[in-house]
Design a protein around this motif. Structure first.
Motif, PDB file in Angstrom:
ATOM      1  N   THR A   3       0.830  -1.202   0.000  1.00 22.53           N
ATOM      2  CA  THR A   3       0.000   0.000   0.000  1.00 22.53           C
ATOM      3  C   THR A   3       0.865   1.253   0.000  1.00 22.53           C
ATOM      4  OG1 THR A   3      -1.768   1.154   1.190  1.00 22.53           O
ATOM      5  CG2 THR A   3      -0.159  -0.011   2.511  1.00 22.53           C
ATOM      6  N   GLY A   4       0.297   2.303  -0.549  1.00 25.77           N
ATOM      7  CA  GLY A   4       1.008   3.576  -0.629  1.00 25.77           C
ATOM      8  C   GLY A   4       0.417   4.415  -1.741  1.00 25.77           C
ATOM      9  N   PRO A   5       0.770   5.701  -1.786  1.00 30.71           N
ATOM     10  CA  PRO A   5       0.225   6.585  -2.829  1.00 30.71           C
ATOM     11  C   PRO A   5       0.828   6.276  -4.193  1.00 30.71           C
ATOM     12  CG  PRO A   5       1.857   7.748  -1.520  1.00 30.71           C
ATOM     13  CD  PRO A   5       1.667   6.419  -0.865  1.00 30.71           C
ATOM     14  N   THR A   6       0.276   6.875  -5.227  1.00 28.93           N
ATOM     15  CA  THR A   6       0.815   6.730  -6.574  1.00 28.93           C
ATOM     16  C   THR A   6       2.256   7.237  -6.615  1.00 28.93           C
ATOM     17  OG1 THR A   6      -1.376   7.061  -7.516  1.00 28.93           O
ATOM     18  CG2 THR A   6       0.499   7.368  -8.988  1.00 28.93           C
ATOM     19  N   GLY A   7       3.132   6.459  -7.251  1.00 25.29           N
ATOM     20  CA  GLY A   7       4.529   6.861  -7.366  1.00 25.29           C
ATOM     21  C   GLY A   7       5.388   6.501  -6.183  1.00 25.29           C
TER      22      GLY A   7
ATOM     23  N   LEU B  22       0.412 -10.589   5.248  1.00 24.75           N
ATOM     24  CA  LEU B  22       1.373  -9.511   5.450  1.00 24.75           C
ATOM     25  C   LEU B  22       0.924  -8.273   4.680  1.00 24.75           C
ATOM     26  CD1 LEU B  22       5.101  -9.480   5.823  1.00 24.75           C
ATOM     27  CD2 LEU B  22       4.293  -8.292   3.792  1.00 24.75           C
ATOM     28  N   ILE B  23       1.126  -7.111   5.294  1.00 27.63           N
ATOM     29  CA  ILE B  23       0.859  -5.831   4.630  1.00 27.63           C
ATOM     30  C   ILE B  23       2.107  -4.967   4.774  1.00 27.63           C
ATOM     31  CG2 ILE B  23      -0.584  -3.769   4.561  1.00 27.63           C
ATOM     32  CD1 ILE B  23      -2.779  -5.366   5.921  1.00 27.63           C
ATOM     33  N   THR B  24       2.531  -4.374   3.668  1.00 29.65           N
ATOM     34  CA  THR B  24       3.658  -3.455   3.734  1.00 29.65           C
ATOM     35  C   THR B  24       3.251  -2.121   3.118  1.00 29.65           C
ATOM     36  OG1 THR B  24       5.934  -3.028   2.977  1.00 29.65           O
ATOM     37  CG2 THR B  24       4.604  -4.466   1.611  1.00 29.65           C
ATOM     38  N   ALA B  25       3.474  -1.039   3.867  1.00 27.09           N
ATOM     39  CA  ALA B  25       3.238   0.316   3.362  1.00 27.09           C
ATOM     40  C   ALA B  25       4.588   0.923   3.022  1.00 27.09           C
ATOM     41  CB  ALA B  25       2.541   1.163   4.415  1.00 27.09           C
ATOM     42  N   GLN B  26       4.633   1.779   2.013  1.00 28.25           N
ATOM     43  CA  GLN B  26       5.926   2.328   1.622  1.00 28.25           C
ATOM     44  C   GLN B  26       5.826   3.750   1.079  1.00 28.25           C
ATOM     45  OE1 GLN B  26       6.593  -0.956  -1.343  1.00 28.25           O
ATOM     46  NE2 GLN B  26       7.209   0.734  -2.660  1.00 28.25           N
ATOM     47  N   ARG B  27       6.953   4.422   1.160  1.00 28.79           N
ATOM     48  CA  ARG B  27       7.150   5.747   0.586  1.00 28.79           C
ATOM     49  C   ARG B  27       8.545   5.770  -0.041  1.00 28.79           C
ATOM     50  NH1 ARG B  27       2.700   5.642   2.234  1.00 28.79           N
ATOM     51  NH2 ARG B  27       1.514   7.216   3.398  1.00 28.79           N
ATOM     52  N   LEU B  28       8.764   6.739  -0.905  1.00 31.72           N
ATOM     53  CA  LEU B  28      10.097   6.953  -1.475  1.00 31.72           C
ATOM     54  C   LEU B  28      10.610   8.318  -1.032  1.00 31.72           C
ATOM     55  CD1 LEU B  28       9.738   5.596  -5.129  1.00 31.72           C
ATOM     56  CD2 LEU B  28      10.934   4.530  -3.221  1.00 31.72           C
TER      57      LEU B  28
ATOM     58  N   ILE C 281      11.181   3.649   2.126  1.00 29.82           N
ATOM     59  CA  ILE C 281      10.855   3.636   3.557  1.00 29.82           C
ATOM     60  C   ILE C 281       9.658   2.705   3.724  1.00 29.82           C
ATOM     61  CG2 ILE C 281      10.121   5.031   5.534  1.00 29.82           C
ATOM     62  CD1 ILE C 281      11.344   7.433   4.016  1.00 29.82           C
ATOM     63  N   TYR C 282       9.767   1.726   4.607  1.00 36.32           N
ATOM     64  CA  TYR C 282       8.779   0.657   4.655  1.00 36.32           C
ATOM     65  C   TYR C 282       8.230   0.421   6.061  1.00 36.32           C
ATOM     66  CZ  TYR C 282      11.021  -0.329   0.200  1.00 36.32           C
ATOM     67  OH  TYR C 282      11.540  -0.215  -1.068  1.00 36.32           O
ATOM     68  N   GLN C 283       6.942   0.122   6.106  1.00 45.12           N
ATOM     69  CA  GLN C 283       6.294  -0.382   7.314  1.00 45.12           C
ATOM     70  C   GLN C 283       5.831  -1.796   6.979  1.00 45.12           C
ATOM     71  OE1 GLN C 283       2.487   1.320   8.358  1.00 45.12           O
ATOM     72  NE2 GLN C 283       2.776   0.898  10.539  1.00 45.12           N
TER      73      GLN C 283
END
Length: 567
Positions: A325-329, A448-454, A508-510
């Protein structure tokens, strides 16, 4: 006896006891699969350093060794070989004296390249051993310098007439744009090549009433790179639509297409093209899709060691659902394809449904969703289940029907990967509940769920910065973190990063595995706060905490983490 599969430098390293036969064969096979060189794979494996490989080649063959850091690119002899030939042969001319041409090469066993240069230049070629990573950097610099800057490329009225006048019919314009030496074609090719060399993810062509501009998105930030003459906006639009197989006569509705740019025998870049009618013409956005990004390996994504171990354990289970999960891009597609690439084996059947397929991976059955034709995510999923699948990837869970089919697949012995648009991992579960999915279905399928950002990665020119203790504590650091064993860094700016202070991005990951306790909260209709509290008790980092780790490691700045995470 050396296996016949091993050849060239790999064979020599085995014969001299520098590499065991099994490793050499594996690295050579991986290089062929990934369409990279054996030396690149050897360096990535950390079995030998670039310096060790160069020293070995120099001593074994008796050729001199040169440090390319001491070479000024401006002193490279001009007109001997063009930049494309250098890239293709993986060598660079260093010095010419009479009939002798001294060339830097990292793989001296590639004598075919040396012979090609001898044939092209009619010179006596003398190899000099150089380190492969430094050779790659120099070749990229020469490629960037091979063409004029976009802002310096001026197209005058005479050139416009060559490319087709404003009053020319659309058919004639399309035909003229197929001419290889047409100025607009050259200009567009330069835009695409510069975008690739600068590591851009998107190219924006934006027409306005009184000007026309081109912007690149580099490291998540849009930068204006050129303002072409307003008169060529239709020419550029038509050219892009022709090579993307779009209808050049239709300018009233959005269109989506795809094109490929072949850079060499081993590398091609795909572009996803989207057109949008605006007040003053068609805005075109081209997403650059580099297939090599999915083959870099999970280590290149930036997971912490404990997060990496958790993900690898989850994706190798026989069944269940893994959600990103995470926003576009934010890099969701690259993360998913990296996992699929790890699982892509001859005995595994993998099918994906995407809108559209962004990265092409051989060995994976990829389906483009087409809502107009009735090929929706749910329709593709139903078809997959009749195709004897082992692993299914759904580009995005958008509705209850798709979610239901995906969950049933996960419950009946299949591994399912998919994405959702939520802010973090805990809110993903409540989003699924809000979609109408029953709690027991979520608890029995999601593993499992992983959220991420760049976040933008600091360039090597980074400099230490003094941040007040109060500001660090307010950002989320604990008092125990402020023990003086690490330093905060900030952007500085240099030629490499174009004075931005940042070069590249880091993930960056959760990473939140679904435990029995979390399942109990889900079954009792717990909210996102309850789930987040329990995850924290189980040691799951929030996105902010994961980002602060990157600050401690000196990979990015505190202001960048504050900007991309919200707590």
């Amino acid at each position: 006896m050396t296996a016949p599969l091993i050849s060239g430098l790999a064979r020599l390293l085995v014969q001299h006891g520098r590499l065991i036969e099994a490793d050499a064969e594996m690295l050579q096979t991986t290089a062929a699969t990934n369409k990279t060189s054996f030396i690149e794979q050897l360096i990535q494996s950390k079995k030998m350093s670039a310096r060790d490989i160069a020293d070995f080649s120099s001593k074994t063959f008796g050729y001199p060794l040169l440090d390319l850091d001491r070479i000024d690119p401006s002193y490279i002899p001009q007109g001997v070989l063009d930049s494309k030939a250098m890239q293709a042969q993986r060598l660079v001319p260093l010095y010419k004296r009479g009939t002798k041409l001294f060339v830097g090469i990292s793989d001296i066993t590639n004598m075919a390249a040396v012979e090609n240069v001898r044939f092209q230049t009619n010179a006596q070629v003398e190899p000099i051993i150089v380190e492969d990573p430094k050779l790659a950097v120099l070749l990229n610099k020469l490629l960037e310098a091979s063409g004029a800057n976009l802002k310096d490329m001026v197209i005058d009225e005479a050139d416009l007439e060559m490319a087709g006048g404003d009053d020319a019919p659309v058919q004639d314009t399309a035909a003229n744009l197929e001419i290889d030496d047409a100025p607009v074609v050259k200009y567009l090719q330069k835009i695409l090549m510069d975008a690739i060399n600068q590591g851009a993810s998107d190219i924006h062509f934006e027409p306005y009433e009184k000007f026309f501009r081109v912007r690149y998105r580099v490291d998540g930030v849009l930068r204006e790179v050129a303002t072409p003459p307003l008169a060529i906006k239709e020419k550029i639009s038509s050219r892009i639509k022709v090579i993307s197989k779009l209808d050049i006569s239709e300018k009233r509705v959005p269109q989506d297409g795809r094109m490929k740019l072949v850079l060499s025998k081993s590398r091609a870049i795909d572009f996803r093209v989207s057109t949008l009618p605006t007040m003053h013409g068609e805005k075109i956005v081209m997403r650059i899709l580099d297939p090599s990004s999915a083959t870099l390996g999970i280590d290149a994504l930036g997971y912490d060691p404990d997060q990496k171990a958790t993900i690898l354990e989850a994706i190798h289970r026989p069944y269940g659902m893994v959600l990103v999960t995470g926003p576009t891009g934010s890099g969701k597609t690259v993360s998913l394809y990296t996992c699929l690439n790890l699982l892509n084996k001859p005995d595994i059947n993998i099918s994906t449904a995407e809108d559209p397929c962004e990265i092409n991976l051989p060995g994976i059955n990829q389906v483009n969703v087409n809502d107009k034709a009735g090929l929706t995510f749910s329709a593709a999923l139903k078809a997959f289940l009749r195709q004897d699948p082992d692993i299914i990837m759904v580009g995005e869970i958008r509705d209850l029907e798709t979610a239901d089919i995906a969950i049933k697949a996960a419950q009946t012995g299949h591994m399912v990967f998919s994405t959702l648009h939520t802010n973090d991992a805990p809110t993903t579960l409540t989003r699924m509940l809000n979609m109408g999915i029953q709690p027991f279905n979520i608890a029995s399928s999601v593993i499992l769920i992983t959220a991420q950002r760049l976040a933008r990665r600091l360039c090597s020119c980074k400099q230490p910065v003094d941040i007040p203790t109060e500001a660090l504590l307010n950002a989320g650091f604990d008092q125990s973190d402020l023990d003086g064993t690490w330093h905060s860094y900030g952007p500085n700016g240099c030629e490499i990063c174009k004075d931005s202070g940042y070069k590249g991005r880091v993930g960056i990951y959760q990473v939140m595995p679904i435990t029995d306790e979390l399942n109990r909260i889900i079954m009792t209709n717990g909210n996102a706060i309850d789930i987040a509290d329990q995850a924290r008790r189980e040691g799951v980092l929030s996105l902010r905490e994961a980002g602060l780790r990157k600050v401690k490691q000196g990979l990015t700045s505190l202001e960048e983490i504050m900007a991309v995470t919200n707590e």
